[in-house]
Design a protein around this motif. Structure first.
Motif, PDB file in Angstrom:
ATOM      1  N   TYR A  49      50.553  45.402  50.103  1.00 53.65           N
ATOM      2  CA  TYR A  49      51.247  45.836  48.906  1.00 53.65           C
ATOM      3  C   TYR A  49      50.426  46.782  48.010  1.00 53.65           C
ATOM      4  O   TYR A  49      50.980  47.711  47.428  1.00 53.65           O
ATOM      5  N   PRO A  50      49.113  46.577  47.879  1.00 58.89           N
ATOM      6  CA  PRO A  50      48.351  47.474  46.984  1.00 58.89           C
ATOM      7  C   PRO A  50      48.411  48.931  47.383  1.00 58.89           C
ATOM      8  O   PRO A  50      48.160  49.808  46.558  1.00 58.89           O
ATOM      9  N   THR A  51      48.748  49.243  48.642  1.00 52.72           N
ATOM     10  CA  THR A  51      48.800  50.643  49.066  1.00 52.72           C
ATOM     11  C   THR A  51      49.956  51.401  48.442  1.00 52.72           C
ATOM     12  O   THR A  51      50.008  52.621  48.524  1.00 52.72           O
ATOM     13  N   PRO A  73      51.993  46.191  42.402  1.00 52.24           N
ATOM     14  CA  PRO A  73      51.384  45.475  43.529  1.00 52.24           C
ATOM     15  C   PRO A  73      49.914  45.159  43.334  1.00 52.24           C
ATOM     16  O   PRO A  73      49.461  44.067  43.664  1.00 52.24           O
ATOM     17  N   LYS A  74      49.167  46.115  42.805  1.00 54.18           N
ATOM     18  CA  LYS A  74      47.730  45.887  42.655  1.00 54.18           C
ATOM     19  C   LYS A  74      47.456  44.731  41.709  1.00 54.18           C
ATOM     20  O   LYS A  74      46.643  43.842  41.994  1.00 54.18           O
ATOM     21  N   VAL A  75      48.141  44.717  40.571  1.00 56.96           N
ATOM     22  CA  VAL A  75      47.946  43.651  39.581  1.00 56.96           C
ATOM     23  C   VAL A  75      48.369  42.307  40.150  1.00 56.96           C
ATOM     24  O   VAL A  75      47.666  41.301  40.020  1.00 56.96           O
ATOM     25  N   TYR A  91      54.353  52.340  41.139  1.00 60.23           N
ATOM     26  CA  TYR A  91      54.618  51.388  40.061  1.00 60.23           C
ATOM     27  C   TYR A  91      53.690  51.574  38.859  1.00 60.23           C
ATOM     28  O   TYR A  91      53.637  50.739  37.975  1.00 60.23           O
ATOM     29  N   GLU A  92      52.959  52.680  38.829  1.00 65.21           N
ATOM     30  CA  GLU A  92      51.946  52.847  37.789  1.00 65.21           C
ATOM     31  C   GLU A  92      52.538  52.881  36.390  1.00 65.21           C
ATOM     32  O   GLU A  92      51.891  52.511  35.425  1.00 65.21           O
ATOM     33  N   ASP A  93      53.782  53.354  36.266  1.00 68.78           N
ATOM     34  CA  ASP A  93      54.376  53.499  34.939  1.00 68.78           C
ATOM     35  C   ASP A  93      55.283  52.326  34.569  1.00 68.78           C
ATOM     36  O   ASP A  93      55.961  52.371  33.556  1.00 68.78           O
ATOM     37  N   THR A 139      58.289  53.318  52.297  1.00 66.92           N
ATOM     38  CA  THR A 139      59.618  52.895  51.856  1.00 66.92           C
ATOM     39  C   THR A 139      59.864  51.428  52.183  1.00 66.92           C
ATOM     40  O   THR A 139      60.401  50.673  51.363  1.00 66.92           O
ATOM     41  N   GLU A 140      59.472  51.033  53.378  1.00 65.15           N
ATOM     42  CA  GLU A 140      59.647  49.633  53.779  1.00 65.15           C
ATOM     43  C   GLU A 140      58.790  48.702  52.928  1.00 65.15           C
ATOM     44  O   GLU A 140      59.227  47.612  52.542  1.00 65.15           O
ATOM     45  N   ARG A 141      57.562  49.118  52.642  1.00 62.60           N
ATOM     46  CA  ARG A 141      56.690  48.285  51.813  1.00 62.60           C
ATOM     47  C   ARG A 141      57.263  48.132  50.414  1.00 62.60           C
ATOM     48  O   ARG A 141      57.260  47.053  49.829  1.00 62.60           O
ATOM     49  N   ARG A 142      57.755  49.241  49.865  1.00 62.91           N
ATOM     50  CA  ARG A 142      58.331  49.173  48.524  1.00 62.91           C
ATOM     51  C   ARG A 142      59.581  48.304  48.514  1.00 62.91           C
ATOM     52  O   ARG A 142      59.833  47.570  47.557  1.00 62.91           O
ATOM     53  N   ALA A 143      60.373  48.411  49.577  1.00 67.02           N
ATOM     54  CA  ALA A 143      61.581  47.589  49.653  1.00 67.02           C
ATOM     55  C   ALA A 143      61.224  46.109  49.685  1.00 67.02           C
ATOM     56  O   ALA A 143      61.882  45.284  49.048  1.00 67.02           O
ATOM     57  N   ARG A 144      60.170  45.773  50.425  1.00 68.82           N
ATOM     58  CA  ARG A 144      59.745  44.371  50.475  1.00 68.82           C
ATOM     59  C   ARG A 144      59.200  43.922  49.117  1.00 68.82           C
ATOM     60  O   ARG A 144      59.433  42.791  48.684  1.00 68.82           O
ATOM     61  N   PHE A 145      58.468  44.802  48.460  1.00 72.59           N
ATOM     62  CA  PHE A 145      57.865  44.391  47.197  1.00 72.59           C
ATOM     63  C   PHE A 145      58.903  44.239  46.096  1.00 72.59           C
ATOM     64  O   PHE A 145      58.728  43.433  45.188  1.00 72.59           O
TER      65      PHE A 145
END
Length: 291
Positions: free
Chosen positions: A198-200, A214-216, A205-207, A141-147
């Protein structure tokens, strides 16, 4: 003598009545037996705990043990709410075991202590599993919030980099300067990707559009050297095409009207300034433009 005999025969119960009577007697006997058994059990239930000065604590521990056992038997007991309830009951059991030992030193608490030890170990293992899952979820959740705020910090760099990969570089002088500065920020984004992993969180975000993946984004930042090289060649071509377009439009306007308006003069002023150290006299002369 025969008459009374006949009268008795008239009142002789039928076979159905006899069977009913036997059934009633059997039911009565069974009821009496059950009553006696219940009475015996009722007298035996309190056991010797009634004579102990720690009676209340002993009986409470027995009740708590049954409640804890029932909670462990539920299929969904490994959740935070149930674990909290079990923890409170185990705390109470531990406290009461200590009180029993103080109030009645002769009372055998070994079965209580065994139950407490085994139940506590079971509870601890489940709690660690739940906390591990919760911790990973919280970290995600924290990673997604940062991203989600990455656009505020590196949005321009992401856009410029993706446009370069797509061969859609802008050619206007102001845009070229903006995009160059943005692409120079890609190394900082690469460091952020590595630090915050971020890639984790790619699965979330796949859709969505690739600018939010993040990966891209992190692969783009990681290849910033290649992106810069690609951008330079594309920007040079786009810049030339843009300037030629402006010059052609200016010449067309000059041919049609015999003069350039203030708007065209402003557009023409976007030509890069002279290189430092060169005097106006040494610069190539241009034919004067009439206002």
């Amino acid at each position: 003598m025969s008459t009374p005999s006949l009268e008795r025969s008239n009142f002789r119960p039928s076979s159905e009545l006899r069977r009913a009577s036997r059934s009633a007697r059997a039911a009565l006997v069974l009821a009496v037996v059950m009553h006696l058994a219940t009475a015996s059990t009722a007298f035996a239930a309190p056991s010797i705990a009634n004579k102990s000065p720690a009676k209340a604590d002993i009986q409470t521990v027995e009740v708590k043990m049954k409640s804890i056992t029932k909670k462990f038997e539920k299929s969904d007991w490994k959740n935070s709410n149930t674990l909290d309830e079990i923890a409170k009951m185990l705390d109470d059991v531990e406290t009461r075991i200590a009180r029993i030992k103080e109030k009645d030193k002769d009372w055998d608490t070994s079965s209580f202590e065994t139950f407490f030890s085994e139940s506590s170990a079971k509870w601890k293992k489940a709690s660690e599993e739940v906390n591990a899952t919760r911790g990973e979820a919280q970290l995600d959740t924290e990673r997604r919030a940062r991203f989600t705020t990455i656009g505020d910090r590196h949005g321009a760099a992401i856009q410029a980099g993706l446009m370069a990969l797509d061969g859609q570089v802008r050619g206007a002088l102001g845009h070229v300067r903006e995009d160059m500065e943005a692409i120079l920020a890609l190394p900082a984004l690469a460091e952020e990707c590595e630090d915050r992993q971020y890639p984790t969180i790619q699965k979330y975000y796949e859709d969505e559009g690739r600018a939010k993946q993040p990966k891209v984004v992190c692969e783009l930042a990681g290849n910033h050297q290649k992106v810069a090289e690609t951008y330079v060649s594309l920007a040079a071509k786009a810049r030339l095409e843009d300037q030629l377009k402006v010059d052609q439009e200016a010449l067309t306007a000059l041919e049609q009207h015999g003069a350039l308006s203030s708007v065209w003069l402003a557009r023409a002023s976007r030509i890069p300034p002279r290189m430092p150290g060169r005097s106006p006299a040494s610069s190539p002369s241009s034919p004067p433009l009439r206002a």
